[in-house]
Enzyme design. Structure first.
Site, mmCIF file in Angstrom:
data_model
loop_
_atom_site.group_PDB
_atom_site.id
_atom_site.type_symbol
_atom_site.label_atom_id
_atom_site.label_comp_id
_atom_site.label_asym_id
_atom_site.label_seq_id
_atom_site.Cartn_x
_atom_site.Cartn_y
_atom_site.Cartn_z
ATOM 1 N N CYS A 2 1.228 -0.753 -0.195
ATOM 2 C CA CYS A 2 -0.386 -0.437 -0.400
ATOM 3 C C CYS A 2 1.263 1.183 0.090
ATOM 4 C CB CYS A 2 -1.174 0.240 1.396
ATOM 5 S SG CYS A 2 -1.584 -1.645 1.056
ATOM 6 N N GLY A 28 -0.694 0.771 -4.844
ATOM 7 C CA GLY A 28 -1.755 0.459 -4.931
ATOM 8 C C GLY A 28 -2.891 0.504 -5.651
ATOM 9 N N ASN A 101 0.592 0.707 6.126
ATOM 10 C CA ASN A 101 1.803 -0.174 5.232
ATOM 11 C C ASN A 101 1.789 -0.963 5.608
ATOM 12 O OD1 ASN A 101 2.200 -0.737 2.617
ATOM 13 N ND2 ASN A 101 4.134 0.232 3.361
ATOM 14 N N GLY A 102 1.929 -2.552 5.139
ATOM 15 C CA GLY A 102 2.479 -3.395 5.667
ATOM 16 C C GLY A 102 2.031 -4.592 6.238
ATOM 17 N N TYR A 258 11.333 -3.987 -7.643
ATOM 18 C CA TYR A 258 9.827 -3.244 -8.696
ATOM 19 C C TYR A 258 9.187 -2.833 -8.161
ATOM 20 C CZ TYR A 258 5.993 -4.808 -9.755
ATOM 21 O OH TYR A 258 4.069 -5.086 -10.841
ATOM 22 N N ASP A 366 13.316 -8.889 -17.558
ATOM 23 C CA ASP A 366 12.442 -8.700 -16.430
ATOM 24 C C ASP A 366 12.427 -8.234 -15.110
ATOM 25 O OD1 ASP A 366 9.595 -8.366 -15.911
ATOM 26 O OD2 ASP A 366 8.866 -9.635 -16.066
ATOM 27 N N ASP A 367 12.371 -7.771 -14.522
ATOM 28 C CA ASP A 367 13.159 -7.336 -13.366
ATOM 29 C C ASP A 367 12.478 -8.806 -12.613
ATOM 30 O OD1 ASP A 367 9.982 -7.423 -11.393
ATOM 31 O OD2 ASP A 367 9.612 -5.494 -13.150
#
Length: 482
Positions: A2, A28, A101-102, A258, A366-367
């Site tokens: 988030c 998010g 966030n978490g 990412y 790609d990452d």
């Protein structure tokens, strides 16, 4: 994953909160919300949808106040309805609104404690609601009519002792100020920014990423330290205290791979420079494992792979080609809540430029490769567009273990590297060559950029969780995500 933001300033903060949430939208895309305090009244709006869908002109006119918090949600714990959108609110004590966030790993035990010991009812299975009620209960235990910053810091200290997991919070204590804190390992990012207003006084913003500051002319002042709580009064006075024991900075490695924006700086490390380093180290490994004649062009998968892919092409001395056109109106497929939705969105999100593939030996960068289904679709697109060979290189190491710190990555059995060898993965993807970054090189890509940073949180790669994670919790997580 988030995104959270909190602001204390002189004038109305709706515009700054809105702009900041737009800058954090990549974290998010399921729901968005904000709560703003105006003379003791909390004005709130939250709903499912993107930021520009949730807020409009009428909300700009209604959500008045000079300090507030905002949230963009990516569902990791709890349901997917409007009730899970944040910020969340409890009216006692004082009136507290919180955005998180978490992820808490002991939510079940805490929910039971709240009901039986703290006499608080939880109406959802959101770990953020649990965290809010824990914090509120710890503040109310102090029983102060005129709380000081130390009142809130003591409550945070008790909250840390009860909660396990990754905890990044911005919250409003009505009529007192903004309280923000970060868990003792600093797993998720949280930064403090400031600017000087026309009166010569400082105004403050706390945000998941420093990139959010620029849209409102705030500047990065510093990162919130592991275990630190910061309180900013509505007069603009700032206080801070370390509220946890045995602190150790271990930012999430996957943020640099990412999730974070390339223009963010997390714990003294530029995300952009870290991705350049990943490209440099990946190119060295590619030269050892893929014959040069098997590569005509290097094509990074937009957008988080472009920085590392560009460095790969430079070091390999191969042509860099932007062979995919990205539909910017399709969100990040990784954080979409359902697998079938992700798979269908890959075809809507990326479209090949056929002339860049026809008859060429392509190296895709790609990452990361998580489930493998997205890359399988992309490899098939390359062959359909006429590529004669397709090699795949991942800027991240093999993802083998579930994330328990705020990324709803997948059940362990769905992580392709957890149950397949590299040859089996290559066969599944349908490519001619496959190279993964080594984990040590991936770590060094971040650590080399800040000598004061000694470790990163890398449990999705090696299975070593820095917090107390029980086998029972992992089994429940596997069942839920499966």
């Amino acid at each position: 994953m988030c995104g959270i933001v909190g602001i204390v300033q002189k004038d109305s903060c709706f515009t700054e909160l809105y702009d900041s949430l737009i800058m954090l939208q990549h974290r998010g895309q399921d729901a968005a919300g904000m709560t703003i305090c105006d003379n003791g009244k909390l004005n709130s709006r939250k709903s499912k949808g993107l930021v520009n869908e949730v807020f409009n002109q009428q909300h700009f006119e209604r959500l008045k106040g000079s300090y507030g918090i905002g949230h963009v949600r990516y569902p990791t714990a709890g349901g997917n309805s409007k009730e899970y959108a944040q910020p969340m609110y409890v009216n006692s004590p004082y009136g507290i609104s919180l955005a998180h966030n978490g992820n808490l790993s002991n939510t079940k035990e805490l929910s039971s404690e709240l009901f039986h010991s703290d006499l608080r009812h939880i109406s959802t299975d959101s770990d953020s609601e649990v965290l809010l009620n824990i914090l509120a209960h710890e503040i109310s235990k102090r029983g102060e009519n005129e709380p000081s910053p130390d009142t809130f810091f003591d409550a945070v200290e008790s909250t840390f002792k009860r909660c396990e997991g990754s905890i990044n919070v911005v919250s409003i204590i009505t009529d007192y100020g903004l309280l923000a804190f970060r868990d003792k390992f600093g797993i998720r990012p949280l930064s403090l920014g400031s600017r000087v207003n026309n009166d010569g006084n400082k105004e403050y913003m706390v945000s998941s990423e420093s990139a959010a500051f620029a849209s409102s002319s705030y500047e990065l002042e510093r990162d919130i330290m592991p275990g630190e709580a910061v309180f900013i009064s509505f007069e603009g006075d700032i206080y801070s205290r370390i509220c946890a024991e045995d602190i150790s900075l271990m930012p999430c490695l996957f943020e640099y791979v990412y999730f974070a924006r390339p223009d963010s700086v997390i714990d003294g490390v530029s995300v952009y420079q870290a991705r350049q380093k990943m490209g440099e180290k990946l190119a060295t490994k590619i030269m050892k494992e893929i014959p040069s004649e098997d590569i005509d062009v290097v094509i990074p998968i937009p957008e988080s792979s472009i920085t590392s892919g560009t460095r790969v092409a430079q070091i390999l001395d191969k042509e860099l080609v932007y062979g995919f056109v990205k539909n910017r109106f399709v969100g990040r497929t990784f954080i979409m809540p359902e697998q079938e939705l992700r798979r269908a969105s890959v075809r809507r999100k990326l479209n090949p430029i056929y002339d860049e593939f026809k008859g060429k030996k392509v190296l895709l960068v790609d990452d990361s490769i998580v489930r493998g289904t997205t890359m399988k679709e992309i490899v098939a697109m390359c062959y359909k567009a006429g590529a004669s060979k397709v090699s795949v290189a991942s800027a991240a190491a093999e993802v083998c273990f579930p994330n328990v710190y705020g990324i709803d990555m997948a059940a362990k059995k769905d992580l392709i590297a957890s149950n397949k060898s590299n040859n089996e993965i290559k066969e599944f993807l349908g490519c001619d060559n496959l190279v993964y970054q080594s984990l040590s090189d991936l770590e060094d890509s971040v650590l080399e950029l800040n000598p004061d940073l000694r470790a990163v949180e890398k449990s999705i790669f090696d299975g070593n969780y820095p917090t107390n994670i029980s086998q029972e919790y992992l089994e429940e997580l596997e069942e839920t995500r499966g």
